[in-house]
Design an enzyme around this catalytic site. Structure first.
Site, PDB file in Angstrom:
ATOM      1  N   GLY A 239       0.781  -1.414   0.163  1.00  0.00           N
ATOM      2  CA  GLY A 239      -0.153  -0.089   0.033  1.00  0.00           C
ATOM      3  C   GLY A 239       0.814   1.409   0.034  1.00  0.00           C
ATOM      4  O   GLY A 239       0.204   2.392   0.071  1.00  0.00           O
ATOM      5  N   CYS A 344     -13.026   2.194 -28.800  1.00  0.00           N
ATOM      6  CA  CYS A 344     -14.241   2.605 -28.987  1.00  0.00           C
ATOM      7  C   CYS A 344     -15.093   2.840 -27.691  1.00  0.00           C
ATOM      8  O   CYS A 344     -15.921   2.050 -27.435  1.00  0.00           O
ATOM      9  CB  CYS A 344     -15.146   2.017 -30.053  1.00  0.00           C
ATOM     10  SG  CYS A 344     -14.198   1.756 -31.528  1.00  0.00           S
TER      11      CYS A 344
HETATM   12  C1  LIG Z   1      -2.645  -5.729  -4.186  1.00  0.00           C
HETATM   13  C2  LIG Z   1      -1.935  -6.265  -2.928  1.00  0.00           C
HETATM   14  C3  LIG Z   1      -0.711  -5.774  -2.412  1.00  0.00           C
HETATM   15  C4  LIG Z   1      -0.084  -4.696  -3.203  1.00  0.00           C
HETATM   16  O1  LIG Z   1      -0.461  -3.483  -2.763  1.00  0.00           O
HETATM   17  P1  LIG Z   1       0.455  -2.081  -3.290  1.00  0.00           P
HETATM   18  O2  LIG Z   1      -0.456  -0.873  -2.898  1.00  0.00           O
HETATM   19  O3  LIG Z   1       0.751  -2.205  -4.718  1.00  0.00           O
HETATM   20  O4  LIG Z   1       1.442  -2.067  -2.646  1.00  0.00           O
HETATM   21  C5  LIG Z   1      -0.398  -6.194  -1.222  1.00  0.00           C
HETATM   22  N1  LIG Z   1      -1.061  -7.425  -0.490  1.00  0.00           N
HETATM   23  C6  LIG Z   1      -2.257  -7.584  -0.935  1.00  0.00           C
HETATM   24  C7  LIG Z   1      -2.972  -8.673  -0.122  1.00  0.00           C
HETATM   25  C8  LIG Z   1      -2.850  -7.147  -2.227  1.00  0.00           C
HETATM   26  O5  LIG Z   1      -4.151  -7.547  -2.713  1.00  0.00           O
END
Ligand SMILES: *Cc1c(COP(=O)(O)O)cnc(C)c1O
Length: 418
Positions: A239, A344
């Protein structure tokens, strides 16, 4: 060192001129910097170096086999969300022992294959899945290590489509129920409660939601310890946000000052699941202006990349910087353009009302920060073949995915006479 820099008028990826890449491989094309991938990985790892840790790269972010191999070779594990991703990791590295498997809808055959191949742990998202995992493990007469994904109910203050840790999101399990489930799992013979997991959202740019969530989780962790549930790791998910435009992402200092002390107190091994923060600014999408068209209210730059190649603007209203990289761009004055693709759909755009140097047919544009959720979200919509991927390391250029051709496009289809 920046991965993508101008030398004079020319944009370079490491030591290779981007317009040369466009010429050699055609457009659109995804271009990645090897150095940027490995540096972002190491920098994040370094911020967590004072706690035992394992960095599990989120495969869905950018899942080319060469990239997975490269992450594996610098000690990374993987966060996977489907059996396809597990097979990718296996194909690239032959080693799935550092994989954690998340996702709300894992099917029986996916759980079984992951158990057989010997992944590190499952991130379980519901009570029924916990029971299913126990059943699969029993059939194989193996112990399945798992973490429950907790929904800590915090607001990560990001786009609603990419927040995942609020009560109204489908992900994870409520704190209260989680405690009961952990206790229940102690009586399930083929399960081993080894971890605890959270992933609260994506493109998070302040440390506060992490601090809030970790504090909530710490309470549950100590309750579990008191109840003799023997967990060993705390997976804090991914995240971490990046700079697309003018964001101020979470710095190493914030992590070390605000998060690490809380994590240390848990006494657990810390897992991370970064995706965007590793891949996002390690890749760009090069595209060519096919036509310029003006009407009474707008200028359109019609480019050869569409929403099937880069979905983020259409899906999330995401902002990507766009640079004109054909020489002499600076001297031409500027205009506002809608940069649109050939698909499109009215929602097919890369940027709206964007000020750019005056563009001409044939100009090459670089769509920046396209490494994460770029190629991996691309599709064949409008029967368009998916574009090639190129990796740059120093002055070397490696084609890591060929451009698809028409045979790829119709593979598996049959012409049935009715
Ligand atoms: C998508 C995801 C991540 C990665 O998230 P980022 O925001 O790209 O760092 C990590 N853990 C889980 C469970 C995810 O679904």
């Amino acid at each position: 060192m920046q991965a993508f820099t101008f030398k004079g008028d020319s944009l370079y990826c490491e030591d290779v001129k981007c317009t040369d890449i466009a010429e050699k491989y055609g457009t659109p094309v995804y271009v990645y910097s090897h150095g940027s991938f490995t540096r972002s990985f190491s920098e994040l790892q370094k911020s967590f170096s004072s706690v035992p840790n394992l960095v599990c790269y989120s495969v869905k972010t950018c899942s080319n086999l060469s990239i997975l191999k490269m992450i594996h070779d610098i000690g990374g594990g993987f966060d996977i969300v489907s059996i396809g991703e597990l097979r990718r990791v296996f194909a690239a590295t032959g080693d799935v022992s550092k994989c954690v498997f998340a996702g709300v809808g894992k099917r029986e055959y996916e759980l079984t294959e992951a158990l057989e191949k010997g992944i590190y742990s499952f991130t379980v998202e519901s009570e029924q899945e916990l029971e299913m995992l126990n059943k699969c493990a029993k059939k194989l007469d193996k112990k399945a290590s798992f973490a429950l994904r907790i929904n800590p109910d915090v607001d990560p203050k990001t786009h609603k489509y990419i927040s995942t840790g609020k009560k109204e999101n489908k992900f994870g399990i409520d704190m209260k129920l989680a405690f009961e489930l952990y206790k229940k799992s102690c009586d399930m013979e083929f399960l081993l409660a080894e971890g605890i997991h959270m992933h609260i959202g994506s493109q998070i740019t302040t440390i506060d939601p992490y601090v809030e969530a970790v504090k909530k989780m710490s309470k549950l962790i100590s309750d579990l310890k008191n109840a003799n549930v023997p967990i060993e790791y705390f997976d804090i998910g991914g995240g971490f946000g990046i700079i697309y435009n003018d964001e101020k992402p979470i710095g190493s200092d914030d992590i070390i000052k605000e998060l690490i002390p809380l994590l240390k107190d848990t006494g657990l091994k810390i897992l991370l699941e970064p995706g965007r923060s590793i891949a996002g600014n390690s890749g760009i999408l090069l595209t060519k202006v096919v036509y310029i068209k003006n009407n009474s209210v707008k200028n359109f730059a019609i480019v050869d990349a569409g929403m099937n190649d880069l979905l983020r603007p259409s899906l999330y209203e995401a902002y990507h910087k766009i640079l004109s990289i054909t020489g002499g761009a600076g001297q031409k004055g500027s205009e506002n353009y809608d940069v649109v693709g050939p698909i499109c759909e009215s929602g097919d755009y890369l940027a709206l009302d964007r000020s750019l140097p005056v563009l001409q047919q044939g100009d090459i544009l670089s769509v920046m920060s396209a490494g994460a959720y770029g190629f991996s979200m691309s599709s064949n919509y409008n029967s368009r073949t998916r574009v090639p991927e190129v990796m740059i390391k120093g002055n070397q250029t490696y084609l890591i995915r060929e451009k698809e051709n028409f045979d790829d496009l119709i593979k598996g289809e049959k012409i049935v006479k009715f």
